[in-house]
Design a protein around this motif. Structure first.
Motif, short mmCIF file in Angstrom:
data_model
loop_
_atom_site.label_atom_id
_atom_site.label_comp_id
_atom_site.label_asym_id
_atom_site.label_seq_id
_atom_site.Cartn_x
_atom_site.Cartn_y
_atom_site.Cartn_z
N CYS A 1 15.67 7.41 0.22
CA CYS A 1 15.41 8.65 0.03
C CYS A 1 14.68 8.38 -1.51
CB CYS A 1 16.50 9.77 -0.35
SG CYS A 1 15.99 11.37 -0.87
N GLU A 2 13.38 9.20 -1.36
CA GLU A 2 12.62 9.19 -2.75
C GLU A 2 13.03 10.18 -3.70
OE1 GLU A 2 10.24 6.95 -3.82
OE2 GLU A 2 10.41 5.87 -1.79
N ALA A 3 13.75 11.36 -3.23
CA ALA A 3 14.37 12.25 -4.14
C ALA A 3 15.51 11.62 -5.10
CB ALA A 3 14.69 13.51 -3.38
N CYS A 4 16.57 10.91 -4.37
CA CYS A 4 17.68 10.76 -4.91
C CYS A 4 17.96 9.02 -4.86
CB CYS A 4 18.94 11.28 -4.53
SG CYS A 4 19.44 11.03 -2.75
N GLY A 5 17.17 8.31 -4.19
CA GLY A 5 17.44 6.91 -4.04
C GLY A 5 18.53 6.60 -2.90
N ASN A 6 19.11 7.50 -2.33
CA ASN A 6 19.89 7.06 -1.28
C ASN A 6 19.51 6.20 -0.17
OD1 ASN A 6 22.77 7.36 0.16
ND2 ASN A 6 21.60 8.87 1.48
N PHE B 1 13.57 15.67 2.27
CA PHE B 1 12.67 14.79 3.34
C PHE B 1 11.67 13.90 2.59
CE2 PHE B 1 14.18 18.68 5.38
CZ PHE B 1 14.38 18.12 6.79
N SER B 2 11.59 12.76 2.97
CA SER B 2 10.78 11.90 2.22
C SER B 2 9.97 11.25 3.18
CB SER B 2 11.53 10.73 1.68
OG SER B 2 12.41 10.98 0.70
N SER C 1 6.18 7.09 7.76
CA SER C 1 7.66 7.27 8.20
C SER C 1 8.09 8.68 7.67
CB SER C 1 8.66 6.29 7.82
OG SER C 1 8.24 5.05 8.45
N GLU C 2 8.81 9.22 8.02
CA GLU C 2 9.51 10.49 7.71
C GLU C 2 11.22 10.25 7.70
OE1 GLU C 2 8.64 15.12 6.71
OE2 GLU C 2 8.68 14.39 8.66
N ILE C 3 11.95 10.63 6.68
CA ILE C 3 13.13 10.49 6.70
C ILE C 3 13.94 11.83 6.11
CG2 ILE C 3 13.40 7.93 6.72
CD1 ILE C 3 14.78 8.44 3.79
N GLY D 1 0.72 -1.32 -0.04
CA GLY D 1 0.04 0.05 0.12
C GLY D 1 0.95 1.34 0.00
N LEU D 2 1.97 1.41 -0.79
CA LEU D 2 2.85 2.36 -0.66
C LEU D 2 2.45 3.69 -1.21
CD1 LEU D 2 5.79 2.95 0.24
CD2 LEU D 2 6.41 2.37 -2.39
N LYS D 3 2.62 4.62 -0.45
CA LYS D 3 2.52 6.12 -1.02
C LYS D 3 3.95 6.97 -0.61
CE LYS D 3 -1.11 9.93 -0.52
NZ LYS D 3 -2.25 10.01 0.13
N VAL D 4 4.26 7.87 -1.31
CA VAL D 4 5.43 8.40 -1.04
C VAL D 4 5.40 9.94 -1.46
CG1 VAL D 4 7.00 6.50 -0.94
CG2 VAL D 4 6.55 7.65 -3.11
N ALA D 5 6.09 10.92 -0.92
CA ALA D 5 6.24 12.22 -1.10
C ALA D 5 7.52 12.56 -0.88
CB ALA D 5 5.31 13.02 -0.60
N VAL D 6 7.90 13.80 -1.51
CA VAL D 6 9.38 14.49 -1.38
C VAL D 6 9.03 15.83 -0.89
CG1 VAL D 6 11.36 15.25 -2.29
CG2 VAL D 6 10.30 12.87 -2.84
#
Length: 123
Positions: A73-78, A114-115, A104-106, A28-33
């Motif tokens: 990281c959803e921005a760069c994949g790190n 911030f993802s 979760s927020e990283i 059920g994944l939902k992600v944001a940056v």
């Protein structure tokens, strides 16, 4: 702008990632940056590393200056054990019917973005 999508800053603040997420495979994944914390407080760096601020037996809410995270990281994949990514917010919720969700927020140790990673699983 430091927005990963090369959009003006005001448009970047609530940008959901449309491409294949780096954390794919989670239920059920939902992600944001974002370029600032969305769920953790703005002064998260001044907090203890991670502290439970709510726990009602059905869910838990934790926040802090960060503990190491393997989430990508959803921005760069790190990501991974040596990534420097820090978990600064975590929310888990179990509903009475057994459904389970997390948020979760990283903060990325490489690009500083911030993802937010949300999962949902039917119980």
């Amino acid at each position: 702008t430091n927005c990963v999508f090369a959009l003006p800053r005001r448009l970047c603040l609530a940008r959901w990632v449309a491409a294949m997420p780096h954390n794919s495979g989670l239920p059920g994944l939902k992600v944001a940056v974002f370029d600032a914390p969305k769920h953790a407080p703005q002064d998260y760096k001044a907090l203890a590393p991670m502290k439970t601020i709510e726990d009602d037996g059905w869910g838990e809410k934790r926040q802090g200056s960060g503990v190491p995270s393997k989430l990508l990281c959803e921005a760069c994949g790190n990501g991974g054990e040596e990534s420097g990514n820090l978990l600064i917010f975590f929310l888990s919720d179990t509903q009475r019917n057994g459904n389970y969700s997390t948020r979760s927020e990283i903060v990325c140790g490489k690009c500083g973005m911030f993802s937010t990673i949300e999962t949902w699983e039917e119980g």
